[in-house]
Design a protein around this motif. Structure first.
Motif, PDB file in Angstrom:
ATOM      1  N   GLY A 107       1.941   1.478   3.749  1.00 29.50           N
ATOM      2  CA  GLY A 107       3.042   0.524   3.709  1.00 29.50           C
ATOM      3  C   GLY A 107       2.658  -0.902   4.035  1.00 29.50           C
ATOM      4  O   GLY A 107       3.534  -1.759   4.118  1.00 29.50           O
ATOM      5  N   ALA A 108       1.364  -1.177   4.222  1.00 23.45           N
ATOM      6  CA  ALA A 108       0.945  -2.549   4.512  1.00 23.45           C
ATOM      7  C   ALA A 108       1.218  -3.452   3.305  1.00 23.45           C
ATOM      8  O   ALA A 108       1.128  -3.019   2.157  1.00 23.45           O
ATOM      9  CB  ALA A 108      -0.535  -2.575   4.869  1.00 23.45           C
ATOM     10  N   GLU A 109       1.564  -4.707   3.579  1.00 25.20           N
ATOM     11  CA  GLU A 109       1.957  -5.651   2.530  1.00 25.20           C
ATOM     12  C   GLU A 109       0.983  -6.820   2.473  1.00 25.20           C
ATOM     13  O   GLU A 109       0.543  -7.337   3.509  1.00 25.20           O
ATOM     14  CB  GLU A 109       3.377  -6.157   2.810  1.00 25.20           C
ATOM     15  N   TYR A 110       0.637  -7.219   1.238  1.00 24.98           N
ATOM     16  CA  TYR A 110      -0.330  -8.293   1.036  1.00 24.98           C
ATOM     17  C   TYR A 110       0.214  -9.275   0.001  1.00 24.98           C
ATOM     18  O   TYR A 110       0.938  -8.882  -0.916  1.00 24.98           O
ATOM     19  CB  TYR A 110      -1.675  -7.733   0.551  1.00 24.98           C
ATOM     20  N   PRO A 111      -0.151 -10.564   0.118  1.00 27.74           N
ATOM     21  CA  PRO A 111       0.353 -11.557  -0.851  1.00 27.74           C
ATOM     22  C   PRO A 111      -0.311 -11.452  -2.213  1.00 27.74           C
ATOM     23  O   PRO A 111       0.253 -11.898  -3.209  1.00 27.74           O
ATOM     24  CB  PRO A 111       0.039 -12.891  -0.179  1.00 27.74           C
ATOM     25  N   LYS A 112      -1.516 -10.870  -2.295  1.00 30.29           N
ATOM     26  CA  LYS A 112      -2.210 -10.718  -3.573  1.00 30.29           C
ATOM     27  C   LYS A 112      -2.937  -9.383  -3.605  1.00 30.29           C
ATOM     28  O   LYS A 112      -3.174  -8.771  -2.557  1.00 30.29           O
ATOM     29  CB  LYS A 112      -3.175 -11.872  -3.813  1.00 30.29           C
ATOM     30  N   TRP A 113      -3.304  -8.969  -4.817  1.00 25.39           N
ATOM     31  CA  TRP A 113      -3.924  -7.661  -4.983  1.00 25.39           C
ATOM     32  C   TRP A 113      -5.360  -7.678  -4.464  1.00 25.39           C
ATOM     33  O   TRP A 113      -6.074  -8.680  -4.568  1.00 25.39           O
ATOM     34  CB  TRP A 113      -3.925  -7.273  -6.458  1.00 25.39           C
ATOM     35  N   GLN A 114      -5.763  -6.553  -3.881  1.00 25.74           N
ATOM     36  CA  GLN A 114      -7.139  -6.355  -3.464  1.00 25.74           C
ATOM     37  C   GLN A 114      -7.491  -4.884  -3.620  1.00 25.74           C
ATOM     38  O   GLN A 114      -6.610  -4.022  -3.622  1.00 25.74           O
ATOM     39  CB  GLN A 114      -7.357  -6.816  -2.022  1.00 25.74           C
ATOM     40  N   CYS A 141       0.852  -1.190   0.000  1.00 23.55           N
ATOM     41  CA  CYS A 141       0.000   0.000   0.000  1.00 23.55           C
ATOM     42  C   CYS A 141       0.886   1.239   0.000  1.00 23.55           C
ATOM     43  O   CYS A 141       1.767   1.381   0.856  1.00 23.55           O
ATOM     44  CB  CYS A 141      -0.917  -0.007   1.213  1.00 23.55           C
ATOM     45  N   THR A 142       0.669   2.130  -0.937  1.00 25.39           N
ATOM     46  CA  THR A 142       1.480   3.344  -1.034  1.00 25.39           C
ATOM     47  C   THR A 142       1.118   4.371   0.029  1.00 25.39           C
ATOM     48  O   THR A 142       1.842   5.348   0.205  1.00 25.39           O
ATOM     49  CB  THR A 142       1.309   3.986  -2.415  1.00 25.39           C
ATOM     50  N   GLU A 143       0.009   4.176   0.753  1.00 21.73           N
ATOM     51  CA  GLU A 143      -0.405   5.125   1.779  1.00 21.73           C
ATOM     52  C   GLU A 143       0.153   4.774   3.154  1.00 21.73           C
ATOM     53  O   GLU A 143       0.631   5.645   3.871  1.00 21.73           O
ATOM     54  CB  GLU A 143      -1.934   5.198   1.849  1.00 21.73           C
ATOM     55  N   GLN A 161      -9.179  -2.656  -1.711  1.00 24.91           N
ATOM     56  CA  GLN A 161      -9.069  -1.778  -0.560  1.00 24.91           C
ATOM     57  C   GLN A 161      -7.999  -2.286   0.391  1.00 24.91           C
ATOM     58  O   GLN A 161      -7.898  -3.489   0.644  1.00 24.91           O
ATOM     59  CB  GLN A 161     -10.404  -1.680   0.176  1.00 24.91           C
ATOM     60  N   CYS A 162      -7.203  -1.362   0.921  1.00 28.92           N
ATOM     61  CA  CYS A 162      -6.207  -1.714   1.928  1.00 28.92           C
ATOM     62  C   CYS A 162      -6.906  -1.946   3.261  1.00 28.92           C
ATOM     63  O   CYS A 162      -7.651  -1.080   3.734  1.00 28.92           O
ATOM     64  CB  CYS A 162      -5.157  -0.616   2.057  1.00 28.92           C
ATOM     65  N   SER A 163      -6.685  -3.083   3.886  1.00 28.86           N
ATOM     66  CA  SER A 163      -7.348  -3.415   5.148  1.00 28.86           C
ATOM     67  C   SER A 163      -6.836  -2.580   6.309  1.00 28.86           C
ATOM     68  O   SER A 163      -7.532  -2.443   7.319  1.00 28.86           O
ATOM     69  CB  SER A 163      -7.160  -4.908   5.461  1.00 28.86           C
ATOM     70  N   SER A 164      -5.648  -2.012   6.191  1.00 31.94           N
ATOM     71  CA  SER A 164      -5.060  -1.249   7.296  1.00 31.94           C
ATOM     72  C   SER A 164      -5.553   0.185   7.335  1.00 31.94           C
ATOM     73  O   SER A 164      -6.017   0.678   8.361  1.00 31.94           O
ATOM     74  CB  SER A 164      -3.534  -1.283   7.198  1.00 31.94           C
ATOM     75  N   CYS A 165      -5.438   0.909   6.198  1.00 31.93           N
ATOM     76  CA  CYS A 165      -5.802   2.328   6.164  1.00 31.93           C
ATOM     77  C   CYS A 165      -7.139   2.598   5.488  1.00 31.93           C
ATOM     78  O   CYS A 165      -7.568   3.744   5.406  1.00 31.93           O
ATOM     79  CB  CYS A 165      -4.708   3.143   5.487  1.00 31.93           C
ATOM     80  N   LYS A 166      -7.789   1.532   4.954  1.00 35.64           N
ATOM     81  CA  LYS A 166      -9.112   1.625   4.331  1.00 35.64           C
ATOM     82  C   LYS A 166      -9.129   2.460   3.058  1.00 35.64           C
ATOM     83  O   LYS A 166     -10.188   2.926   2.634  1.00 35.64           O
ATOM     84  CB  LYS A 166     -10.141   2.190   5.322  1.00 35.64           C
ATOM     85  N   GLU A 167      -7.973   2.700   2.438  1.00 38.32           N
ATOM     86  CA  GLU A 167      -7.917   3.448   1.191  1.00 38.32           C
ATOM     87  C   GLU A 167      -8.121   2.492   0.011  1.00 38.32           C
ATOM     88  O   GLU A 167      -7.756   1.321   0.075  1.00 38.32           O
ATOM     89  CB  GLU A 167      -6.574   4.168   1.052  1.00 38.32           C
ATOM     90  N   TRP A 168      -8.680   3.032  -1.078  1.00 38.68           N
ATOM     91  CA  TRP A 168      -8.966   2.231  -2.262  1.00 38.68           C
ATOM     92  C   TRP A 168      -7.909   2.440  -3.337  1.00 38.68           C
ATOM     93  O   TRP A 168      -7.386   3.542  -3.494  1.00 38.68           O
ATOM     94  CB  TRP A 168     -10.342   2.583  -2.814  1.00 38.68           C
TER      95      TRP A 168
END
Length: 458
Positions: free
Chosen positions: A14-21, A10-12, A23-30
């Motif tokens: 910095g949270a890291e995920y194994p696959k694309w989604q 996530c560019t907002e 919305q970011c689950s950490s900061c709730k940004e789309w």
């Protein structure tokens, strides 16, 4: 050959995920996840353990140390040759630290670091790596700024592998990278400036700085909304994040510390952009208090606390009858939401209605006030403009206003009053808890408990 893995960062936040989604689950940004291609592990490499999102990895042969056995001797600092720069850094450059300097194009980032590098090169080993300009362009700027050019080692390169190889050979005390968005690693299959390149390039440079005890100075660009370009995780890697601000129509630049592991956060340094480059302003209150001889309604001086020192700035308010059904609320240099709250407090506890008025607020000099000590000064400036009555020129005000109309104390009240007295102010309206037992010579301090008391004191 091992297959290169990829992750989504996530560019907002910095949270890291194994696959694309989406919305970011950490900061709730789309739509903020970008793919990061991780370098494939090299054959025969030592086993390593990841430390999370920062991208660092260390060998498993590290030994643990008892906290009580850690040496508490003060870390030696190196002066940047700028007093204001040293103030924001917390006292100077720390060996082995990584400092990120961000700002809009034209703010003076390269100028500030070139001046610092040229002066430091007279006594330290300094390498200036430029990825955006040629060596002749940098030399022309140094000549125009009349800087000492002997001793400063230059390198025009964008490859991190080459930069690290040169740094290993030269062993500099200070390494300047201008800018991190132009650097790239050969193992990362993406263009320079992308999330993967910025993240991994910064990690490699920071790792080298920690291992070799080198001061690392990085230049970073900002986006249109003022945030640092690239992944937010970049700010987690470095030790200090500084932001150089200043409009193109102003010759003054403010250097603010947003993160600092070796000093106070939100420390402010002030520079003036001249033909010879940036020149530090040692008394910022003097430039922010360049007022007209004739006092106008809505103008008032307040004392704000920036880092470790008080600064006197002028706040201006303009209240005018609105021709619209929804009156405007405009705040430049102040929080817009807090202005709406303060106007509600003024209506409820001060008996002054502004619901049918346009309210405009401005902090002179382009300063951004982030603390709540400006509340009382803002309300008194609004009252002055609403009543069309000028306030005394020798008056200074500070204090936080609560929702019930109480005037709450602010930190370092004694130092604020002393700073105002030093600049010739003879009257002060302050929270009662901040009132000194003995007022400075020539100054009358009026302590107040409620907003109504402050209005009566005028």
């Amino acid at each position: 050959m091992a297959k290169a893995k990829s992750a989504f960062v996530c560019t907002e936040c910095g949270a890291e995920y194994p696959k694309w989604q989406g919305q970011c689950s950490s900061c709730k940004e789309w739509n903020t996840l970008s793919e990061v291609r991780l370098a494939a592990p090299r054959p025969g490499a030592a086993p390593s353990v990841s430390t999370g999102r920062s991208g660092y990895s260390g060998t498993l042969t590290r030994k643990v140390v008892d906290l009580g056995q850690v040496d508490l001797s003060e870390v030696p600092r190196m002066s940047s040759t700028f007093g204001e720069f040293d103030r924001v850094l917390g006292g100077g450059l720390v060996p082995g630290s990584a400092v990120l300097l961000g700002g809009h194009p034209g703010a003076g980032k390269s100028t500030l670091l070139l001046q610092t590098a040229c002066k430091l090169a007279q006594s330290q080993a300094v390498i200036y790596v430029t990825g955006e300009e040629s060596l002749s362009q940098v030399a022309m700027r140094a000549h125009r700024l009349q800087l000492p050019t002997q001793g400063l080692k230059m390198l025009a390169e964008t490859s991190i592998e080459t930069v690290l190889a040169v740094a290993e050979r030269e062993k500099p005390d200070v390494l300047v990278i201008d800018s991190i968005q132009t650097m790239h690693l050969e193992d990362i299959a993406s263009a320079p400036g992308g999330v993967a390149q910025v993240r991994e390039s910064a990690a490699a440079l920071t790792r080298f700085a920690k291992q070799s005890n080198t001061v690392l100075l990085l230049v970073g660009h900002v986006t249109k909304d003022g945030s640092l370009a690239g992944p937010k995780v970049l700010e987690h890697m470095i030790d200090a994040s500084l932001l150089l601000e200043g409009g193109s129509d102003s010759r003054f630049r403010t250097l603010r510390g947003q993160k600092n592991r070796f000093g106070a956060v939100n420390e402010l340094g002030v520079f003036a952009m001249l033909e010879q480059g940036l020149k530090e302003v040692k008394n910022p209150s003097a430039i922010f208090l360049s007022r007209n001889e004739e006092q106008a309604p809505g103008s008032l001086v307040m004392v704000v606390w920036e880092g470790t020192r008080p600064i006197l700035v002028e706040v201006q308010a303009l209240v005018d009858e609105s021709a619209l059904g929804n009156p405007r609320r405009v705040a430049v240099g102040l929080d817009h939401n807090r202005l709406a709250m303060l106007l509600a407090v003024l209506n409820r506890h001060g008996g002054l209605f502004t619901g049918d008025q346009d309210v405009f607020l401005n902090v002179v000099g382009g300063v951004k006030v982030l603390e709540t000590s400006a509340d009382l000064a803002v309300l008194l400036a609004v009252v002055s403009s609403l009543q069309n009555r000028a306030l005394p020129r020798e008056l200074v005000v500070f204090g936080e206003v609560g929702l019930s109309g109480e005037i709450r104390p602010v930190p370092s009240g004694q130092e604020r009053i002393a700073e105002a007295a030093k600049h010739g102010f003879t009257r002060a309206i302050v929270p009662r808890a901040n009132a000194p037992k003995k007022s400075p010579k020539g100054m009358t301090v009026t302590p107040v408990d409620k907003l109504s008391d402050a209005l009566d004191a005028l």
